[in-house]
Design an enzyme around this catalytic site. Structure first.
Site, PDB file in Angstrom:
ATOM      1  N   ASP A  11       0.662  -1.134   0.052  1.00 45.79           N
ATOM      2  CA  ASP A  11       0.128  -0.039  -0.072  1.00 45.79           C
ATOM      3  C   ASP A  11       0.890   1.257  -0.008  1.00 45.79           C
ATOM      4  OD1 ASP A  11      -2.089   1.617   0.217  1.00 45.79           O
ATOM      5  OD2 ASP A  11      -3.004   0.947   1.909  1.00 45.79           O
ATOM      6  N   ASP A 105      -2.620   2.380  -6.117  1.00 47.88           N
ATOM      7  CA  ASP A 105      -1.486   2.224  -5.412  1.00 47.88           C
ATOM      8  C   ASP A 105      -1.549   0.933  -4.138  1.00 47.88           C
ATOM      9  OD1 ASP A 105      -4.116   2.975  -4.055  1.00 47.88           O
ATOM     10  OD2 ASP A 105      -3.169   4.269  -2.484  1.00 47.88           O
ATOM     11  N   GLU A 106      -2.194   0.086  -4.640  1.00 48.57           N
ATOM     12  CA  GLU A 106      -2.439  -1.167  -3.792  1.00 48.57           C
ATOM     13  C   GLU A 106      -2.421  -2.271  -4.391  1.00 48.57           C
ATOM     14  OE1 GLU A 106      -5.557  -2.343  -0.083  1.00 48.57           O
ATOM     15  OE2 GLU A 106      -5.887  -0.470  -1.596  1.00 48.57           O
TER      16      GLU A 106
END
Length: 486
Positions: A11, A105-106
């Site tokens: 993350d 983003d993960e």
């Protein structure tokens, strides 16, 4: 459940805001808030400097401004975020063929499937190397969680934030989860948590003590049974590669309710063009056009039209969205509009409808200028009537949104600090430069134009063969936030 913590969850830390700080030297170490900037806007991401003032994602932007009046408030630049995300995902793909992106983003990574880790020590090693590689290639930081299941890996990365690494040893799940809030478990949102709270259950341990029968009685067989298993740390969901997007959509919330029917239609057409740009950016086409309208009383209507075949033609999507609008009553005002496309495919059915070549050319020219077709931002607002002046200011804000990139023939690349009253203020700097100077121009300055974001300049050469190129040492790196739990 796996016997080894070989599922990794990455993350990125305050991703949008961190990317903006990396791209704008003058903002490094300062509070940055990214999101919709109108009075009805919502915070998408706040930097950790802004979070110290109490600003957080999903907060109304007006509240954020009260808490952190001196922060930099920026409109998102998804082109930049996607380019950085592509770099990060490429690094993850080197670790395993099983990478499951959840957002820009993960992502989850199955290290065992990639043969890069088979026990706690090797998982810690690769997790630490990954954090180092991300920092070297992008300049950003990410938090890593390692565990024997997806649920626990995600919990671990959350506990490791910011810029840390946490490994949960298999067999310690029950003790770790017991004191945590029920909200930590997947599928427990505000409504379910409130329902459980009224039944006297606020921690994961409370769910274990209540037993499966009670949870099934409260939440139903599927949800109650799943929640009971997760309370014990059991989660057998596999990492699934190539999660496919089911739709592409864009929407805008307006600072003041729209009443003019012509203006509403213009906004729908503008959103349709943005939606198609995003659709083409993903290399997809779609068959069903969806219109979303939230009215003055917060009631939300959706209407859809299914075409004869998939398309990525802006004219087709625009006309379909306009037809859908005709069936919607906008009396009383509209606060939000959205246009989406579903039924995605990897091909386009050509010549679905006849195209108006002149209209298409006008749309493309407007897109290059950063303004909707038909907008005229020339001339200072001071030369206009009050209503036209307000419209011109709104158009300037759309053409010169705060944080977006511009290029000036004399001063080079910069970004918009703000615009209004016929002027736009620009700070001229680049990712690898020193903090730059600020200058102000007329919004119709012929030397000033919109530009694409500059890449976050990093030299990934040392990581061209990563992870094999990194030393296979398990010594603790200096300054590491690495942790193993119990």
């Amino acid at each position: 459940m796996r016997a080894a913590p070989t599922i990794l969850h990455l993350d990125m830390d305050a991703f949008y805001a961190s990317a903006e700080q990396a791209a704008k030297p003058s903002l490094r170490g300062k509070p940055v808030v990214v999101g919709g900037l109108g009075p009805r806007g919502v915070v998408a991401t706040a930097s950790y400097e802004a979070r110290r003032f109490g600003v957080h994602s999903a907060m109304p932007m007006a509240q954020a401004r009260r808490l952190a009046p001196n922060a930099a408030y920026l409109v998102p630049r998804f082109q930049l975020y996607r380019s950085v995300s592509d770099q990060v995902m490429e690094l993850l793909a080197r670790l395993s063929p099983l990478v499951e992106p959840l957002s820009l983003d993960e992502a989850f990574v199955d290290l065992e499937a990639g043969g890069t880790a088979d026990d706690a020590a090797s998982a810690l090693e690769i997790g630490e190397q990954l954090r180092t590689a991300i920092r070297a290639v992008t300049g950003l930081t990410g938090s890593v969680g390692l565990a024997g299941s997806k649920m626990l890996a995600k919990i671990a990365s959350e506990e490791a934030k910011p810029n840390g690494l946490l490994l949960i040893e298999p067999g310690t799940e029950r003790a770790l989860l017991a004191p945590m809030s029920v909200r930590i478990l997947p599928g427990v949102g505000p409504a379910t948590a409130d329902h459980l709270r009224r039944a006297g259950m606020t921690t994961v341990d409370d769910l274990v003590e209540a037993g499966e029968d009670e949870l099934v009685r409260l939440l139903g067989k599927a949800h109650g049974g799943s929640l009971h298993r997760m309370a014990f740390g059991h989660d057998d969901r596999p990492v699934v590669a190539e999660r496919d997007a089911k739709s592409v959509s864009v929407e805008d919330t307006f600072d003041a309710d729209l009443h003019d029917r012509v203006r509403i239609r213009t906004e729908v057409e503008r959103l349709a063009d943005r939606c198609v740009q995003r659709l083409r950016g993903a290399g997809r086409s779609g068959r069903t056009v969806v219109l979303k309208v939230r009215r003055y009383d917060f009631s939300t209507l959706t209407r859809s039209e299914t075409l004869r075949g998939p398309t990525d033609d802006p004219t087709v999507v625009r006309e379909a969205a306009a037809r859908l609008l005709e069936a919607v009553d906008t009396t009383g005002g509209v606060r939000l509009l959205g246009v989406g496309v579903t039924g995605l495919a990897d091909y386009t059915q050509e010549d679905l409808f006849a195209q108006a070549a002149g209209e298409q050319a006008a749309t493309e020219e407007a897109a290059e200028d950063g303004a909707p077709a038909g907008d005229d931002t020339s001339g200072p607002p001071g030369d206009l009537g009050a209503e036209d002046r307000e419209t011109a200011v709104q158009r300037a804000a759309r053409r010169w949104p705060a944080g977006h990139d511009v290029r000036h023939d004399t001063y080079g690349h910069g970004w918009v600090q703000g615009s209004g009253v016929g002027r736009v203020t620009v700070r001229f700097e680049e990712p690898e430069s020193a903090p730059g100077r600020v200058r102000t121009f007329r919004i119709d300055d012929p030397e000033l134009r919109t530009a694409d974001p500059l890449p976050l300049v990093r030299d990934p050469a040392d990581y061209s063969s990563w992870p094999a190129s990194l030393p296979n040492s398990r010594s603790e790196p200096a300054g590491s936030d690495r942790e193993s739990r119990p």
